[in-house]
Write a protein that holds these residues in place. Sequence first.
Motif, mmCIF file in Angstrom:
data_model
loop_
_atom_site.group_PDB
_atom_site.id
_atom_site.type_symbol
_atom_site.label_atom_id
_atom_site.label_comp_id
_atom_site.label_asym_id
_atom_site.label_seq_id
_atom_site.Cartn_x
_atom_site.Cartn_y
_atom_site.Cartn_z
ATOM 1 N N GLU A 175 34.202 42.256 42.562
ATOM 2 C CA GLU A 175 35.193 41.819 41.583
ATOM 3 C C GLU A 175 36.390 42.772 41.560
ATOM 4 N N SER A 176 36.117 44.065 41.740
ATOM 5 C CA SER A 176 37.203 45.050 41.702
ATOM 6 C C SER A 176 37.786 45.235 43.097
ATOM 7 N N LYS A 177 39.102 45.374 43.139
ATOM 8 C CA LYS A 177 39.794 45.456 44.424
ATOM 9 C C LYS A 177 40.914 46.477 44.362
ATOM 10 N N ARG A 178 41.242 46.997 45.524
ATOM 11 C CA ARG A 178 42.367 47.929 45.633
ATOM 12 C C ARG A 178 43.645 47.100 45.712
ATOM 13 N N PRO A 179 44.632 47.346 44.853
ATOM 14 C CA PRO A 179 45.861 46.538 44.868
ATOM 15 C C PRO A 179 46.777 46.917 46.022
ATOM 16 N N GLY A 180 47.812 46.125 46.183
ATOM 17 C CA GLY A 180 48.833 46.447 47.177
ATOM 18 C C GLY A 180 48.426 46.080 48.583
ATOM 19 N N GLY A 181 49.025 46.754 49.537
ATOM 20 C CA GLY A 181 48.767 46.475 50.941
ATOM 21 C C GLY A 181 49.619 47.366 51.808
ATOM 22 N N ARG A 182 49.618 47.061 53.098
ATOM 23 C CA ARG A 182 50.332 47.898 54.055
ATOM 24 C C ARG A 182 51.436 47.100 54.729
ATOM 25 N N GLY A 183 52.614 47.664 54.730
ATOM 26 C CA GLY A 183 53.720 47.000 55.397
ATOM 27 C C GLY A 183 54.146 45.735 54.673
ATOM 28 N N ARG A 184 54.793 44.842 55.390
ATOM 29 C CA ARG A 184 55.277 43.600 54.807
ATOM 30 C C ARG A 184 54.498 42.391 55.308
#
Length: 265
Positions: free
Chosen positions: A23-32
């Motif tokens: 259920e819990s996740k790391r937000p965001g991401g890498r690059g576009r």
Amino acid sequence: MRSADRAVHTRRTTVLILLPPSESKRPGGRGRSALDIEGLRFPSLSDARRTTADALVVHSRSDDAEAAAKSLGVPPTLVGELAANAVLYEAPVMPAIDRYTGVLYDALDAPTLPTEARRHLGRTVAIHSAVFGPVGALDRIPDYRMSAASRLPGVRLRTLWAEAVTSALNEVPGPLIDLRSESYAALGPLGERDDAVFVRVVAESDDGRRRALNHFNKHAKGLLVRAYALDRPRVRSVAGFVTWAASAGIRMEYAADHEVLLVVG
């Protein structure tokens, strides 16, 4: 594949470990970079993925955010997390094994693994998302909020996913080690395969009594997969996986048909 962090999948016989999401996740991401449904493992699931993702985006953009959150199983205090669903197709992505956090994934601690260990996970581990079905450990996915228990208008998750996922898994040439929770296993049963087993975690006390674990079973699964990634054993059967586990100091035992126990304590 678009980077060295993504493994090439071949027809070579090797084990596939199935993990539940979190259920819990790391937000965001890498690059576009954004979601590439066609690039995910098990491309036969692309249509089901689009159906689920489209419905999730529309539902999460509803004017009645509280009702949408309730149907998705999102607590009232976290209604704001629906914003991630609303931009599912445009949001930045990261490898699934890094996206998920929580007890299992904290124990696995994939971001700290050496490159070769991560590549091994890419070849031999899939994570079963409620939105995307099983995806490769290094497949890049966006942040989202949805679980196997979520309800989407017009979409019956078990009807949509079960047969399609079972069919996709049946094309895997090697043995299947199922570490999913029962709710996710129901979205893609293993089918009648002699080389597929469901793993249950039990705790054994000093007097030999055993009990099922709830919260801490995730921790045990995470440690198992981390050890597997670091050892990178060449496993081509369920028996070979159990034998490797013993060599790594991890106790696994055959139980009922198509079931193996992971014994801790």
